[in-house]
Design an enzyme around this catalytic site. Structure first.
Site, PDB file in Angstrom:
ATOM      1  N   THR A  21      -3.048  10.077  -1.790  1.00 45.52           N
ATOM      2  CA  THR A  21      -4.514   9.804  -1.546  1.00 45.52           C
ATOM      3  C   THR A  21      -5.092   8.775  -0.809  1.00 45.52           C
ATOM      4  O   THR A  21      -5.646   8.494   0.259  1.00 45.52           O
ATOM      5  CB  THR A  21      -5.343  10.374  -2.266  1.00 45.52           C
ATOM      6  OG1 THR A  21      -5.006  11.578  -3.191  1.00 45.52           O
ATOM      7  CG2 THR A  21      -7.044  10.533  -2.069  1.00 45.52           C
ATOM      8  N   PHE A  22      -4.650   7.714  -1.611  1.00 48.37           N
ATOM      9  CA  PHE A  22      -5.136   5.937  -1.463  1.00 48.37           C
ATOM     10  C   PHE A  22      -4.910   5.835  -0.002  1.00 48.37           C
ATOM     11  O   PHE A  22      -5.197   5.728   1.271  1.00 48.37           O
ATOM     12  CB  PHE A  22      -4.595   5.263  -2.556  1.00 48.37           C
ATOM     13  CG  PHE A  22      -4.587   3.856  -1.859  1.00 48.37           C
ATOM     14  CD1 PHE A  22      -5.651   2.875  -2.261  1.00 48.37           C
ATOM     15  CD2 PHE A  22      -4.062   3.570  -1.390  1.00 48.37           C
ATOM     16  CE1 PHE A  22      -6.469   1.755  -2.133  1.00 48.37           C
ATOM     17  CE2 PHE A  22      -4.314   1.769  -1.466  1.00 48.37           C
ATOM     18  CZ  PHE A  22      -5.317   0.960  -1.279  1.00 48.37           C
ATOM     19  N   LYS A  42      -7.241  17.789   2.186  1.00 49.10           N
ATOM     20  CA  LYS A  42      -6.772  18.198   1.044  1.00 49.10           C
ATOM     21  C   LYS A  42      -6.327  20.012   1.460  1.00 49.10           C
ATOM     22  O   LYS A  42      -7.314  20.452   0.367  1.00 49.10           O
ATOM     23  CB  LYS A  42      -7.204  17.419  -0.123  1.00 49.10           C
ATOM     24  CG  LYS A  42      -6.040  17.555  -1.694  1.00 49.10           C
ATOM     25  CD  LYS A  42      -5.062  16.950  -1.363  1.00 49.10           C
ATOM     26  CE  LYS A  42      -4.893  16.489  -3.149  1.00 49.10           C
ATOM     27  NZ  LYS A  42      -2.997  16.112  -3.073  1.00 49.10           N
ATOM     28  N   ASN A 180       4.901   1.839  -1.680  1.00 50.54           N
ATOM     29  CA  ASN A 180       3.321   1.434  -1.811  1.00 50.54           C
ATOM     30  C   ASN A 180       3.464   1.332  -4.074  1.00 50.54           C
ATOM     31  O   ASN A 180       4.158   2.128  -4.387  1.00 50.54           O
ATOM     32  CB  ASN A 180       2.822   2.953  -2.340  1.00 50.54           C
ATOM     33  CG  ASN A 180       1.154   3.077  -2.538  1.00 50.54           C
ATOM     34  OD1 ASN A 180       0.500   1.465  -3.030  1.00 50.54           O
ATOM     35  ND2 ASN A 180       0.491   4.052  -3.414  1.00 50.54           N
TER      36      ASN A 180
END
Length: 224
Positions: A21-22, A42, A180
């Protein structure tokens, strides 16, 4: 409406909790900064909260906040389930069936209104959606390039290479991968990152450092 060529990417991850999501929100904001009408989607979300009688996905809310277009949360997130469990089990408990055709229809409705759609999957690439279909089937049905979020923590090399292979075996284009950092104390971070850059069969889009605030969304620029 901008006359820019429409773009769409499917964001998947090496596991759940790796920051899809980030990264998806980061991409939405990045395209918006380029002057493009950009939105995140989403399709399926578990662990939603009931707000004013309706289920709201925190992930979908973050994607909507990152967008520069006013759109319905129902189109951003067609399937919302309350239990924080696997989507196919949550759907069974709710007496619902996740319909890939419906998701595709909603996606096309979104795409008609914007220049860029970033579609975020749920969990990893092979998370089940029903007895026969999984998140990989949804990615294949939508058919656009995939961006892989690699959660930088112990075991990430194996997870990344396996997921990349699965994406390619399904006939999809792996547009690139993002590192990430989800473990602030990961040992040998640079060495792991270098190994991935040597072995991953796709473009390296960038590294997102460990962060605790959404400010990173405005300073990190991915190569896409």
């Amino acid at each position: 409406m901008s006359q820019a060529k429409k773009q769409a990417y499917f964001v998947t991850g090496t596991d759940t909790g790796v920051g899809k999501t980030f990264i998806s929100s980061l991409l939405v904001r990045q395209f918006a900064r380029r002057g493009l009408r950009s939105v995140g989607m989403k399709p399926v979300a578990s662990g939603c909260e009931r707000v004013d009688g309706r289920l709201v996905s925190e992930d979908a809310a973050q994607l909507l906040a990152a967008s520069n277009v006013e759109l319905s949360i129902d189109d951003i997130n067609p399937y919302a389930f309350e239990p924080a469990i696997a989507p196919h089990i949550a759907a069974q408990q709710a007496g619902m069936r996740i319909d890939l055709d419906h998701i595709q229809t909603v996606f096309k409705r979104l795409q008609a209104q914007v220049d860029v759609v970033i579609v975020e999957g749920a969990g990893g690439f092979y998370v089940p959606l029903d007895e026969q279909h999984d998140m990989a089937d949804l990615a294949v049905k939508l058919g656009f390039p995939v961006i892989l979020v690699v959660g930088m923590r112990l075991g990430c090399i194996n997870h990344a290479l396996l997921t990349a292979e699965a994406i390619r075996q399904r006939g999809l284009t792996l547009a690139g991968w993002v590192a990430n950092q989800v473990d602030p104390g990961m040992a040998m971070l640079e060495e792991n990152l270098q190994t991935l850059r040597q072995r991953m069969p796709a473009s390296y889009l960038g590294w997102v450092p460990w962060q605790t605030a959404t400010d990173t969304l405005n300073v990190v620029e991915l190569i896409i």
